[in-house]
Each structure stands twice: as C-alpha cells, then as structure tokens.
Scaffold this active site. Structure first.
Site, short mmCIF file in Angstrom:
data_model
loop_
_atom_site.label_atom_id
_atom_site.label_comp_id
_atom_site.label_asym_id
_atom_site.label_seq_id
_atom_site.Cartn_x
_atom_site.Cartn_y
_atom_site.Cartn_z
N LYS A 153 0.85 -1.20 0.00
CA LYS A 153 0.00 0.00 0.00
C LYS A 153 0.88 1.24 0.00
O LYS A 153 1.42 1.65 1.02
CB LYS A 153 -0.94 0.03 1.20
CG LYS A 153 -2.08 1.00 0.94
CD LYS A 153 -2.58 1.72 2.15
CE LYS A 153 -1.72 2.83 2.64
NZ LYS A 153 -1.51 3.96 1.70
N GLU A 179 9.14 1.23 11.02
CA GLU A 179 10.19 2.23 10.83
C GLU A 179 9.51 3.57 11.01
O GLU A 179 8.78 4.02 10.13
CB GLU A 179 10.79 2.15 9.42
CG GLU A 179 11.53 0.87 9.11
CD GLU A 179 12.79 0.69 9.92
OE1 GLU A 179 13.24 1.66 10.57
OE2 GLU A 179 13.31 -0.43 9.92
N CYS A 225 13.67 10.40 7.12
CA CYS A 225 13.53 10.16 8.57
C CYS A 225 14.90 10.03 9.24
O CYS A 225 14.98 10.08 10.46
CB CYS A 225 12.65 8.96 8.84
SG CYS A 225 13.14 7.53 7.90
N GLU A 252 10.56 16.71 14.49
CA GLU A 252 11.22 16.40 13.22
C GLU A 252 10.76 17.47 12.22
O GLU A 252 9.57 17.55 11.90
CB GLU A 252 10.74 15.01 12.80
CG GLU A 252 11.58 14.31 11.81
CD GLU A 252 11.03 12.91 11.49
OE1 GLU A 252 9.87 12.60 11.81
OE2 GLU A 252 11.78 12.13 10.89
P1 ADP Z 1 3.74 10.82 6.60
O1 ADP Z 1 3.65 11.74 7.78
O2 ADP Z 1 5.10 10.48 6.16
O3 ADP Z 1 2.77 11.11 5.50
P2 ADP Z 1 2.03 8.72 7.54
O4 ADP Z 1 2.40 7.92 8.72
O5 ADP Z 1 0.85 9.61 7.61
O6 ADP Z 1 3.37 9.46 7.21
O7 ADP Z 1 1.86 7.81 6.25
C1 ADP Z 1 2.69 6.75 5.92
C2 ADP Z 1 1.86 5.67 5.28
O8 ADP Z 1 0.89 5.22 6.21
C3 ADP Z 1 1.08 6.10 4.05
O9 ADP Z 1 1.08 5.02 3.13
C4 ADP Z 1 -0.31 6.32 4.59
O10 ADP Z 1 -1.33 6.17 3.63
C5 ADP Z 1 -0.38 5.22 5.61
N1 ADP Z 1 -1.40 5.40 6.65
C6 ADP Z 1 -1.78 6.54 7.26
N2 ADP Z 1 -2.77 6.29 8.15
C7 ADP Z 1 -3.00 4.95 8.11
C8 ADP Z 1 -3.91 4.06 8.79
N3 ADP Z 1 -4.76 4.48 9.70
N4 ADP Z 1 -3.86 2.75 8.46
C9 ADP Z 1 -2.99 2.28 7.53
N5 ADP Z 1 -2.14 3.07 6.87
C10 ADP Z 1 -2.13 4.39 7.15
#
Ligand code: ADP
Length: 494
Positions: A187, A263, A297, A398
C-alpha cells in the site's frame, strides 16, 4: 535549463500509453472511485487512478493468500532468479522510473536516479539471502531425540510505505518478504502511488506468478487498514511512516495478533567535534540535511557544533547551503525540489518563526522562494539557523524540511545528554578524528543507526531501524529477512 514547454512534453511522453489500476493477480483492476496524483512542483494533475476501498483490499488478500503455497514452495534459487530479473529491469528502465518519481514526489532527478538503483539493490541483495535461509540441528539431551529448527515464511504480508522514498521503502520490505517466500500486498502513500505501480509492471515482465505481489493504491488508508487488520490470513504488517500512525497500527494489530515491523520518525543529532575534519563534516552535514529537501527520517535534524570549530563550520556550511539551486526536480541542476505539500511548508514556517523568536539568527534562507518562482508555494530556500537551542521547536520536533539549526556545545557529556534527550532513536551522526571517542560516543548514543564520520549510512547490506519510539525490527542486512520468517522447532523421537 528545460523550458516550460519541454517539461510539459516530458510529462506527456512519460505517461503516454501508461495504464494504472489496482494491481491484483498481475492484472490492472478498476475501482468505484478514482483519485488524482499531483505534481508537487506545479500542482498539476499527472494522472487519475482507481481508488481502492475495502473490496479491493479483500481481493488483494485473496490473491496473496492463494499464491502463497506455490510461491513459498518454489525453490529459493528460483525465487532469487525472479528477484534478480526484476532488479535488472528496474536498472534498465531507470530513467523512466526516475522521471515518474520526480514528477510525483518532487525530488531532484539525480536523487531519483540514485533511489532507483538503491531500490533495485534490495531485490538483488535479498535474492542472495533467499538462498541462505538456513535451519539448525541442535544436540538433544537424550539419545533417542533429535531437535530440528526450521525457518519458514510468515505468510501474507502487508507493506505500507511513505511518500519520501516511494521505490526504495517498498523494495526494502519486498526484497526480504519475497526472498523468505512470503506473498505481499503493498500500500503506497496516497501522494506517490505511481512509483509503486510501475513496479507491478516490472514484476509481470520479470515473470512473477500472479498474486505474489499485489499493489493497492488508495486515497484513504482507513478502509484498507480495517480490512487487513480484521483478516486472519494477513500475518504481518511492515510499516514505514510517522510514529503517530505506527502507534495506531500497533494497537490495531492486537485484535488478530499480527507480527509488526515499524520504521517510524526520527530526530537525528549530527555532532561535529572540535577535532573533526572540517570539509568532510560540512559536506556530510549538507548531504544528510538537504537530501530530498530534508524530507527523510534519518536526516540531520539537530546539528550540534563544538565551540572551538563553530565559527569555521557555520561559515563553510552556510556558503555551501546558500549555493544550492532550488527548483523543479526535473531541471538537471536542481538540488532542492518542492516540499510534498502545504502542511509541510506550514511546519517549516512554524519552526523558523519559533527559532528566531527565541534568539536564533538566519544565516541563509529562512523564507520560501519568491512567488514568481514558486507556483505551489512549497519551494523553500535552504536555511541555516545560528545559535539554535535544544528547547526550540526545530530541535524538539522532526522538521522534515530544508532547515538546519546549528546548536553550539562545549563538553562531550553535555552534547550526549542533549542528543539522547528525545523519545526517538533512529539515526545519529558524529564527526571526530579521535578513535577512542568514536567508540565511546557510538556506544553511548541511543540510536539504531550511527554514522561515525559518515553521513549516508543506508545500504541494503546493513540493518536499518530505530530504538525507543523510532520503531520495531530492522530492515536490510542479514537480520532483515528474519522479520519475514517464523522459527519452527521439530522434536523428533527416534
Ligand atoms: P507521513 O507523515 O510520512 O505522510 P504517515 O504515517 O501519515 O506518514 O503515512 C505513511 C503511510 O501510512 C502512508 O502510506 C499512509 O497512507 C499510511 N497510513 C496513514 N494512516 C493509516 C492508517 N490508519 N492505516 C494504515 N495506513 C495508514
């Protein structure tokens, strides 16, 4: 310098004839809805692609589960051959893949080319590891028993990746998963699904059986997430992203007790001691801080400089930073591209304003590019802040952008206390010529990755990962495959 028309033409050519869909069973499928993928450098829509919901997530699980028995039973050497083919195809098609990455992510094209090679290296390196998944025969305590230890694939894995390294973060998970004999549902982040979907095409070309790799783009991760967490057949989640989302996923995994690799965020200290070689320290700090416009990161977030070298370092570092060209990543000389979106810019503005309000001085940058060179408002001039402190927001959070705070310090113990004074523990760096100090500091830094006189430690051969709230488990290196293997013990009575 490419003209606006040439940039436009390159974009058109790149997507001419390309089809994207939800990638399940080696086929491109539609969905009820679609969502746009935008170029962060221009705001224009690059392509519109199917937006997977719960039904597509369920179909991907069905496909990965059906493909698992045959894939895990395939001799490791054959899995390895397919992985090496995929890696070779990535390198052959590097220019196209790099262009797509820059278009959807914004990073300079030179960095995208580097990332494609780095991403391919996880497939080729883990192809080798596939051939070395050894078990054990352990001496038993009675003569009529034998103890056998086997290592077997965990099963169906879900790989969730962020937007900052849209190809490498995926292959860093896929490489060990496929090598171990697992099947996968990937995903990608909603901002950068195309780099992942392009890999789907490559896996077909390489000859992977249907269902082994599935890729599910979605604009809303929540229905996807609910589907995979409710399903017993998904045995493992590997996630790279924010600590905030990581926490949600760890909590959700309790329901069906899934294995997790995480990570998460970092807050890397970058320490320059008085006895450091100035030029390598300056070049290292620039590379660590400003790669991908500071959106990594493991990038230096807090630059601690000992007082004896502070003035010389600040001057040489500022000179380099001020000379970095900012612009559309497709421009060959561009070194700083756009930030990913508006919230990213707002965070930087907040950090710079807080630092200057508390006494830091701007040595260069400190502002966005002028409006006539800044169509999206997300181009930010690389910035150096002098006389910052550990109490400022820029050091507490960060920043994830091209802002380098220089924090002066006097003593080793003082800087170690500040460096370790964070809930995060991903990467830390320091520069010194004193060998004893190298070991002393490396042992006392509470981080998973230490760059000692090295600002770019990431490589497929080495274990990457954090301690404290930066994560669980390691990716890469010979331990990277363990995350995708179960240990089974057979007690054989004779
Ligand atoms: P960033 O701050 O780098 O955008 P996120 O942690 O929001 O980091 O996103 C990293 C990944 O996690 C993306 O692929 C995002 O779609 C996914 N993501 C965000 N929220 C969820 C959730 N509730 N369940 C599964 N995947 C998620």
């Amino acid at each position: 310098m490419l003209s606006a028309q040439e940039l436009n033409q390159l974009t058109q050519q790149t997507f001419a004839g390309a089809t994207y869909g939800v990638f399940i069973n080696n086929q491109w499928q539609g969905a009820d809805r679609t969502f746009p993928v935008e170029n962060p450098a221009t705001g224009e829509v690059l392509v519109t692609i199917p937006d997977a919901g719960a039904p597509e997530a369920a179909a991907a699980i069905d496909a990965a589960y059906a493909a698992l028995p045959a894939w895990s039973a395939l001799p490791a050497i054959q899995r390895a051959d397919l992985m090496r083919k995929a890696a070779a195809l990535m390198l052959e098609q590097r220019e196209r893949l790099a262009t797509i990455m820059t278009l959807e992510q914004g990073k300079p094209i030179s960095e995208s080319r580097g990332e494609i090679a780095y991403a391919a290296s996880f497939l080729s390196w883990f192809a080798g590891e596939a051939e070395r998944v050894y078990g054990q025969i352990v001496p038993a305590s009675s003569a009529n028993k034998r103890i056998l230890v086997m290592r077997q694939p965990v099963g169906v894995c879900v790989l969730i990746t962020p937007w900052n390294f849209p190809a490498a973060m995926l292959t860093r998970k896929l490489g060990p998963a496929l090598a171990a004999g697992c099947t996968a549902i990937c995903k990608p982040a909603e901002q950068t699904p195309l780099s992942a979907l392009e890999l789907g095409r490559i896996f077909i070309e390489a000859g992977f059986p249907p269902g082994v790799v599935n890729i599910v783009p979605t604009s809303d991760p929540v229905p996807f997430s609910e589907t995979i967490f409710a399903d017993e057949r998904v045995r493992k989640i590997s996630f790279t992203g924010s600590t905030e989302v990581g926490r949600i996923l760890i909590a959700n995994s309790a329901r069906t007790v899934k294995r997790m690799s995480m990570e998460l965020g970092g807050n890397a200290p970058f320490i320059i001691f008085d006895d450091a070689d100035l030029i390598p320290a300056v070049k290292g700090a620039v590379a660590s801080k400003f790669r991908n416009a500071g959106q990594t990161c493991i990038c230096a977030n807090r630059i601690f400089v000992q007082r004896g070298i502070y003035d010389r370092f600040a001057e040489a570092f500022t000179r380099e930073v001020a000379a970095m060209p900012v612009g559309n990543g497709l421009q060959p000389d561009s070194l700083i591209g756009p930030l990913i979106d508006q919230p990213a810019r707002q965070k930087i503005e907040r950090h710079v304003a807080d630092a200057t309000a508390h006494g830091a001085q701007i040595l260069t940058g400190g502002a966005p590019l002028p409006a006539d060179h800044n169509p999206t408002g997300t181009f930010w001039k690389p910035t150096v802040l002098a006389n910052a402190s550990s109490q400022m927001l820029v050091a507490q959070e960060e920043t994830f952008g091209p802002v380098a705070p220089l924090i002066p310090f006097s003593e080793e113990d003082e800087v170690l206390a500040q460096a370790n004074g964070t809930p995060f523990g991903l990467a830390a760096y320091f520069y010194t010529r004193d060998v004893s100090r190298v070991l002393r500091i490396a042992e006392r830094l509470e981080f998973g990755i230490i760059g000692a006189n090295d600002a770019l430690p990431s490589t497929a051969q080495a274990p990457f990962g954090g301690v404290k709230q930066s994560g669980l488990g390691r990716e890469g290196g010979s331990v990277g495959i363990d995350e995708y293997l179960e240990v089974k013990y057979v007690s054989l009575g004779l």
